[in-house]
Enzyme design. Structure first.
Site, PDB file in Angstrom:
ATOM      1  N   GLU A  47      -0.783  13.601  -7.112  1.00 40.29           N
ATOM      2  CA  GLU A  47      -1.763  14.069  -8.326  1.00 40.29           C
ATOM      3  C   GLU A  47      -0.610  14.845  -9.102  1.00 40.29           C
ATOM      4  O   GLU A  47      -0.156  16.084  -8.464  1.00 40.29           O
ATOM      5  CB  GLU A  47      -3.006  14.817  -7.780  1.00 40.29           C
ATOM      6  CG  GLU A  47      -3.581  15.561  -9.106  1.00 40.29           C
ATOM      7  CD  GLU A  47      -4.606  16.713  -8.482  1.00 40.29           C
ATOM      8  OE1 GLU A  47      -5.083  16.361  -7.313  1.00 40.29           O
ATOM      9  OE2 GLU A  47      -4.965  17.325  -9.515  1.00 40.29           O
ATOM     10  N   ARG A  51      -0.715  20.401 -16.307  1.00 48.51           N
ATOM     11  CA  ARG A  51      -0.794  21.960 -16.967  1.00 48.51           C
ATOM     12  C   ARG A  51       0.576  22.473 -17.133  1.00 48.51           C
ATOM     13  O   ARG A  51       0.679  23.381 -17.396  1.00 48.51           O
ATOM     14  CB  ARG A  51      -1.011  22.790 -15.428  1.00 48.51           C
ATOM     15  CG  ARG A  51      -2.423  22.619 -14.784  1.00 48.51           C
ATOM     16  CD  ARG A  51      -2.312  23.503 -13.607  1.00 48.51           C
ATOM     17  NE  ARG A  51      -3.391  22.788 -12.816  1.00 48.51           N
ATOM     18  CZ  ARG A  51      -3.650  23.076 -11.513  1.00 48.51           C
ATOM     19  NH1 ARG A  51      -3.075  24.202 -10.783  1.00 48.51           N
ATOM     20  NH2 ARG A  51      -4.409  22.579 -10.878  1.00 48.51           N
ATOM     21  N   LYS A 134     -14.235  15.673  -5.446  1.00 51.70           N
ATOM     22  CA  LYS A 134     -13.514  16.523  -5.007  1.00 51.70           C
ATOM     23  C   LYS A 134     -14.167  18.028  -4.779  1.00 51.70           C
ATOM     24  O   LYS A 134     -15.129  17.987  -5.609  1.00 51.70           O
ATOM     25  CB  LYS A 134     -12.271  17.006  -6.062  1.00 51.70           C
ATOM     26  CG  LYS A 134     -11.487  18.187  -6.191  1.00 51.70           C
ATOM     27  CD  LYS A 134     -10.332  18.087  -6.892  1.00 51.70           C
ATOM     28  CE  LYS A 134      -9.983  19.519  -7.581  1.00 51.70           C
ATOM     29  NZ  LYS A 134      -8.689  19.577  -8.040  1.00 51.70           N
TER      30      LYS A 134
HETATM   31  C1  3PG Z   1      -5.293  23.140  -7.670  1.00 48.98           C
HETATM   32  O1  3PG Z   1      -5.735  22.930  -8.773  1.00 48.98           O
HETATM   33  O2  3PG Z   1      -4.016  23.811  -8.115  1.00 48.98           O
HETATM   34  C2  3PG Z   1      -5.172  22.817  -6.452  1.00 48.98           C
HETATM   35  O3  3PG Z   1      -6.519  23.044  -6.057  1.00 48.98           O
HETATM   36  C3  3PG Z   1      -4.197  23.025  -5.527  1.00 48.98           C
HETATM   37  O4  3PG Z   1      -4.630  24.177  -4.866  1.00 48.98           O
HETATM   38  P1  3PG Z   1      -3.516  25.006  -3.761  1.00 48.98           P
HETATM   39  O5  3PG Z   1      -2.454  25.328  -4.300  1.00 48.98           O
HETATM   40  O6  3PG Z   1      -4.274  26.039  -3.381  1.00 48.98           O
HETATM   41  O7  3PG Z   1      -3.285  23.754  -2.753  1.00 48.98           O
END
Ligand code: 3PG
Length: 213
Positions: A47, A51, A134
Site C-alpha cells: 500500500e 501522502r 480496514k
Molecule cells: C497509516 O495510515 O499510517 C497506517 O495506519 C500505518 O500506521 P502505522 O505507522 O502505525 O503502522
C-alpha cells in the site's frame, strides 16, 4: 465495480500475506527497489500512501515489479481515486469512507478497502456491500479487544487492522476470526529506505511474512 466484487478481490489481496506494508515514499527513484525487497521477503501486497508528492510516481514504478500487487492508500477524494487508478494501483485503501469516495471507487473499478472505526461505520459499509474493511486506527481505537467484540454482532465483516500494529502485537490481531491480515509501516522504516538497506527490509518482511494466522 460492485462493493461485493471489491470485497471479494480485497479478500484475495489480504490472503496473499499476513501483512500489507503501509508505505510513505519520499523518493520515487527508490520505489522499485523497495518493492523488490518487500516482495522478496514474502510481502507481495503493497500500500503506497498518497501522502507525498512522489506517491503516484512510486505506484507507477512499483507496478512494474514482478510479483508485486500495488495499491494506493490514503484515498480521500474522487480525484485521488482517479489518479491512483491512472498510476496503476490495483486496489485502494481509505482511512474512512464517504459516499462520494465509495461512488468514485465503484465508478473507476478500483476495489476499495474502506476504513471503519465504529460499529455504525462497519454496518454502513456492510449495508452498501463492503464485507472486507480496514479497522483504523486500530490500536488507539481499542485494538484487539474492540475488534473481538465487533466479531460477535457483525461476524460477516472481516478486517485489515492498521494503525499502531507492529511485529509485537500483529499475531494477536491475526488470531481473531474476523481478521484477514494487518497493515503496518514497521516493515519499511524510513531510515532503512533512505539508506537503501534492501537486505534489511527483506529481513523485516520475511519476519512479518512468517507471522502465524
Ligand atoms: C497509516 O495510515 O499510517 C497506517 O495506519 C500505518 O500506521 P502505522 O505507522 O502505525 O503502522
Amino acid at each position: 465495480m460492485t462493493p461485493e466484487h471489491a470485497s471479494e478481490l480485497n479478500a484475495r489481496v489480504c490472503a496473499l500475506a499476513p501483512v500489507i506494508p503501509v508505505l510513505v515514499i519520499d523518493d520515487a527513484a527508490l520505489a522499485a527497489d523497495l518493492a523488490r525487497a518487500l516482495v522478496a521477503g514474502g510481502l507481495p501486497a503493497l500500500e503506497v500512501t498518497l501522502r507525498t508528492p512522489a506517491a503516484l510516481e512510486a505506484i507507477r514504478e512499483m507496478s512494474q515489479v514482478e510479483g508485486g500487487v500495488v495499491g494506493a492508500g490514503t484515498l480521500l477524494t474522487d480525484k485521488d481515486v482517479e489518479a491512483a487508478k491512472e498510476a496503476g494501483a490495483t486496489f485502494g485503501v481509505s482511512p474512512g469512507a464517504t459516499r462520494r469516495l465509495l461512488d468514485a471507487c465503484e465508478a473507476n473499478d478500483l476495489p476499495l478497502l474502506p476504513g471503519a472505526a465504529t460499529p455504525s461505520e462497519a454496518m454502513y459499509l456492510l449495508e452498501r456491500g463492503y464485507s472486507v474493511q480496514k479497522f483504523f486506527p486500530a490500536e488507539s481505537n481499542g485494538g484487539v479487544p474492540t475488534l473481538k467484540a465487533w466479531g460477535a454482532p457483525i461476524p460477516q465483516v472481516r478486517f485489515c487492522p492498521t494503525g499502531g500494529v507492529s511485529l509485537q502485537n500483529a499475531a494477536t490481531y491475526l488470531a481473531l476470526p474476523n481478521v484477514l491480515c494487518v497493515g503496518g509501516s514497521w516493515v519499511a522504516p524510513a531510515a532503512m529506505v533512505r539508506a537503501g538497506d534492501w537486505a534489511g527490509i527483506t529481513r523485516l518482511a520475511a519476519e512479518a511474512a512468517a507471522l502465524p494466522r
